[in-house]
Design an enzyme around this catalytic site. Structure first.
Site, PDB file in Angstrom:
ATOM      1  N   SER A   1       0.839  -1.198   0.000  1.00  0.00           N
ATOM      2  CA  SER A   1       0.000   0.000   0.000  1.00  0.00           C
ATOM      3  C   SER A   1       0.871   1.244   0.000  1.00  0.00           C
ATOM      4  CB  SER A   1      -0.922   0.003   1.216  1.00  0.00           C
ATOM      5  OG  SER A   1      -0.173   0.147   2.397  1.00  0.00           O
TER       6      SER A   1
ATOM      7  N   GLY B   1      -0.603   4.695   0.597  1.00  0.00           N
ATOM      8  CA  GLY B   1      -1.465   5.819   0.966  1.00  0.00           C
ATOM      9  C   GLY B   1      -2.295   6.312  -0.203  1.00  0.00           C
TER      10      GLY B   1
ATOM     11  N   GLY C   1      -4.633   0.901   6.538  1.00  0.00           N
ATOM     12  CA  GLY C   1      -3.930  -0.346   6.241  1.00  0.00           C
ATOM     13  C   GLY C   1      -4.650  -1.550   6.853  1.00  0.00           C
ATOM     14  N   ASP C   2      -5.189  -1.368   8.044  1.00  0.00           N
ATOM     15  CA  ASP C   2      -5.905  -2.479   8.707  1.00  0.00           C
ATOM     16  C   ASP C   2      -7.182  -2.834   7.930  1.00  0.00           C
ATOM     17  OD1 ASP C   2      -3.974  -2.036  10.624  1.00  0.00           O
ATOM     18  OD2 ASP C   2      -5.291  -0.766  11.834  1.00  0.00           O
TER      19      ASP C   2
ATOM     20  N   GLU D   1      -1.422   7.306  -2.992  1.00  0.00           N
ATOM     21  CA  GLU D   1      -0.900   6.881  -4.307  1.00  0.00           C
ATOM     22  C   GLU D   1      -1.554   5.577  -4.766  1.00  0.00           C
ATOM     23  OE1 GLU D   1       1.256   8.922  -5.736  1.00  0.00           O
ATOM     24  OE2 GLU D   1       1.310  10.128  -3.898  1.00  0.00           O
ATOM     25  N   GLY D   2      -2.171   4.850  -3.829  1.00  0.00           N
ATOM     26  CA  GLY D   2      -2.846   3.606  -4.201  1.00  0.00           C
ATOM     27  C   GLY D   2      -2.117   2.380  -3.703  1.00  0.00           C
TER      28      GLY D   2
HETATM   29  N1  LIG Z   1      -5.104   9.854   1.628  1.00  0.00           N
HETATM   30  C1  LIG Z   1      -5.687   8.795   1.047  1.00  0.00           C
HETATM   31  N2  LIG Z   1      -6.519   8.976  -0.011  1.00  0.00           N
HETATM   32  C2  LIG Z   1      -7.112   7.906  -0.608  1.00  0.00           C
HETATM   33  N3  LIG Z   1      -6.908   6.623  -0.229  1.00  0.00           N
HETATM   34  C3  LIG Z   1      -6.074   6.398   0.813  1.00  0.00           C
HETATM   35  C4  LIG Z   1      -5.426   7.469   1.503  1.00  0.00           C
HETATM   36  N4  LIG Z   1      -4.669   6.932   2.481  1.00  0.00           N
HETATM   37  C5  LIG Z   1      -4.850   5.594   2.423  1.00  0.00           C
HETATM   38  N5  LIG Z   1      -5.685   5.265   1.415  1.00  0.00           N
HETATM   39  C6  LIG Z   1      -6.125   3.918   1.013  1.00  0.00           C
HETATM   40  O1  LIG Z   1      -5.850   3.002   2.044  1.00  0.00           O
HETATM   41  C7  LIG Z   1      -4.801   2.079   1.658  1.00  0.00           C
HETATM   42  C8  LIG Z   1      -3.885   1.812   2.838  1.00  0.00           C
HETATM   43  O2  LIG Z   1      -3.276   3.025   3.243  1.00  0.00           O
HETATM   44  P1  LIG Z   1      -1.765   3.148   3.740  1.00  0.00           P
HETATM   45  O3  LIG Z   1      -0.836   2.810   2.640  1.00  0.00           O
HETATM   46  O4  LIG Z   1      -1.650   4.499   4.362  1.00  0.00           O
HETATM   47  O5  LIG Z   1      -1.699   1.993   4.830  1.00  0.00           O
HETATM   48  P2  LIG Z   1      -0.794   1.887   6.142  1.00  0.00           P
HETATM   49  O6  LIG Z   1       0.443   2.709   5.997  1.00  0.00           O
HETATM   50  O7  LIG Z   1      -0.637   0.446   6.419  1.00  0.00           O
HETATM   51  O8  LIG Z   1      -1.799   2.548   7.191  1.00  0.00           O
HETATM   52  P3  LIG Z   1      -1.979   2.364   8.794  1.00  0.00           P
HETATM   53  O9  LIG Z   1      -0.688   1.768   9.327  1.00  0.00           O
HETATM   54  O10 LIG Z   1      -2.266   3.738   9.302  1.00  0.00           O
HETATM   55  O11 LIG Z   1      -3.151   1.460   8.986  1.00  0.00           O
HETATM   56  C9  LIG Z   1      -4.125   2.736   0.451  1.00  0.00           C
HETATM   57  O12 LIG Z   1      -3.537   1.790  -0.410  1.00  0.00           O
HETATM   58  C10 LIG Z   1      -5.307   3.467  -0.204  1.00  0.00           C
HETATM   59  O13 LIG Z   1      -6.087   2.563  -0.964  1.00  0.00           O
HETATM   60  O1  LIG Z   2       1.978   0.827  17.460  1.00  0.00           O
HETATM   61  P1  LIG Z   2       1.415  -0.082  16.398  1.00  0.00           P
HETATM   62  O2  LIG Z   2       0.914  -1.370  16.974  1.00  0.00           O
HETATM   63  O3  LIG Z   2       2.316  -0.236  15.222  1.00  0.00           O
HETATM   64  O4  LIG Z   2       0.133   0.672  15.799  1.00  0.00           O
HETATM   65  C1  LIG Z   2      -0.964   0.911  16.629  1.00  0.00           C
HETATM   66  C2  LIG Z   2      -1.980   1.726  15.854  1.00  0.00           C
HETATM   67  O5  LIG Z   2      -1.437   2.967  15.395  1.00  0.00           O
HETATM   68  O6  LIG Z   2      -2.387   0.979  14.738  1.00  0.00           O
HETATM   69  C3  LIG Z   2      -3.762   1.199  14.460  1.00  0.00           C
HETATM   70  C4  LIG Z   2      -3.898   1.791  13.104  1.00  0.00           C
HETATM   71  O7  LIG Z   2      -3.319   0.985  12.141  1.00  0.00           O
HETATM   72  C5  LIG Z   2      -4.281   2.064  15.595  1.00  0.00           C
HETATM   73  O8  LIG Z   2      -5.538   1.628  16.016  1.00  0.00           O
HETATM   74  C6  LIG Z   2      -3.240   1.965  16.671  1.00  0.00           C
HETATM   75  O9  LIG Z   2      -3.143   3.090  17.509  1.00  0.00           O
END
Ligand SMILES: Nc1ncnc2c1ncn2[C@@H]1O[C@H](COP(=O)(O)OP(=O)(O)OP(=O)(O)O)[C@@H](O)[C@H]1O
Ligand SMILES: O=P(O)(O)OC[C@@]1(O)O[C@H](CO)[C@@H](O)[C@@H]1O
Length: 309
Positions: A221, A223, A252-253, A225-226
């Protein structure tokens, strides 16, 4: 059954402000508290998708009722190993002016070697080869970075599929044990394979390298960017959708939940990817770590354009 494992749950306190003023009194526009932690968030979204899961892992007993009552209210089965101490509160600062979210994540409780061993023994007694396990999130003090790798090896011994969503050394060591699937973001991927995170070709190559090691599904993933989905048979890319953002925390979750749902229900790679993106996108449209709405997930699914690469 899908089991989500959260070893370090968290209360997410989201504070919305206009712009952070360092060294000054900052006044909130509004605040909210959500039950969070990565695996718990995955179970929340699975519920919305209409599939049951068991939320397991380790929970501090001091404020455990906040978690247990919430999960019960959603009819999500929980089966945590309780330890003494308090579950952490993670602060998420949403700055309206800059449209950013800043996370301040706490360390959490301390887990002893004996407690961890008891949890692992109990957890392994629950699962069998029909199950899918999601391992995600950071580790509390007392648990070594090798834990996800160790759990993956033990679960593979029982023919249980694992989706891993971790970072830093726990991700590196987890990947060495070759889980069924992983969901790194591009920065987490960079910790695994030397990539140019701005270059899609470089991201795809890293995905392919991981597939060649034996991981079956790699969802990367990026953000807004897709995302890119690399499997043994397919490589897909989808751009992020332009949507109004409330909070990106838990996107991401939500994506992992879409992936787990798709794998559990035998969907094609194409359908899994579409659903995962839709869940992530729908999540950013909700405040805090509030659960996205199923109608919104369906509506977004119909708008996502997946390109084979
Ligand atoms: N600003 C945004 N605009 C549109 N879609 C988004 C945006 N942020 C996240 N997404 C969607 O959610 C998916 C997962 O986001 P991201 O890559 O931020 O995951 P992550 O870093 O694992 O997030 P987190 O750890 O906060 O759960 C992206 O691939 C996209 O499809
Ligand atoms: O500190 P970790 O375990 O890496 O992330 C915890 C956390 O940021 O992850 C979730 C969002 O993905 C939130 O609910 C929580 O606060």
């Amino acid at each position: 059954m899908i089991y989500t494992v959260t070893l370090n749950p968290a209360i997410d306190k989201t504070v919305v402000i206009d712009e952070y003023q360092r060294g000054k009194v900052n006044r909130s526009i509004n605040t909210r508290k959500d039950v969070g932690g990565k695996g718990i968030n995955v179970s929340k979204v699975l519920k919305v998708l209409g599939i049951d899961s068991v939320c397991t892992g380790i929970l501090g007993n001091e404020n455990s009722n906040f978690f247990l009552n919430y999960l019960e209210s959603l009819n999500i089965k929980s089966d945590f190993y309780l330890v003494s101490g308090e579950n952490r509160t993670n602060i998420k600062i949403v700055e309206k002016k800059h449209r950013t979210v800043t996370d301040i994540n706490d360390k959490g409780f301390i887990v002893t070697h004996e407690e961890l061993k008891k949890f692992i023994d109990y957890f392994l007694s629950l699962v069998d080869e029909r199950d899918l396990v999601v391992l995600s999130g950071s580790l509390p003090e007392g648990i070594k970075d090798s834990i996800y790798g160790d759990l993956i090896n033990l679960l593979k011994g029982k023919s249980v599929k694992v989706i891993l969503d971790a970072d830093n050394n726990s991700l590196i060591e987890g990947v060495e044990a070759i889980p069924y699937a992983i969901k790194p973001n591009v920065y987490e991927l960079k910790g695994l394979v030397d990539i140019d995170e701005k270059n899609i070709g470089s991201i795809v190559k890293a995905g392919r390298d991981l597939i060649n090691k034996g991981i079956e599904k790699v969802l990367i993933s990026s953000g807004r960017e897709g995302a890119v989905y690399v499997t043994a048979k397919n490589i897909y890319f989808s751009e992020g959708l332009e949507v109004p953002i409330e909070s990106t925390v838990g996107a991401g979750d939500a994506m992992v939940a879409g992936m787990a749902y798709g794998i559990e229900n035998g969907l094609s790679d194409y359908e899994v990817f579409k659903l995962a993106i839709a869940c992530g996108t729908a999540k950013v449209m909700t405040a805090g770590t509030e659960i996205p709405d199923i109608e919104r997930i369906k509506e977004i699914t119909s708008k996502i354009i997946v390109k084979p690469l």
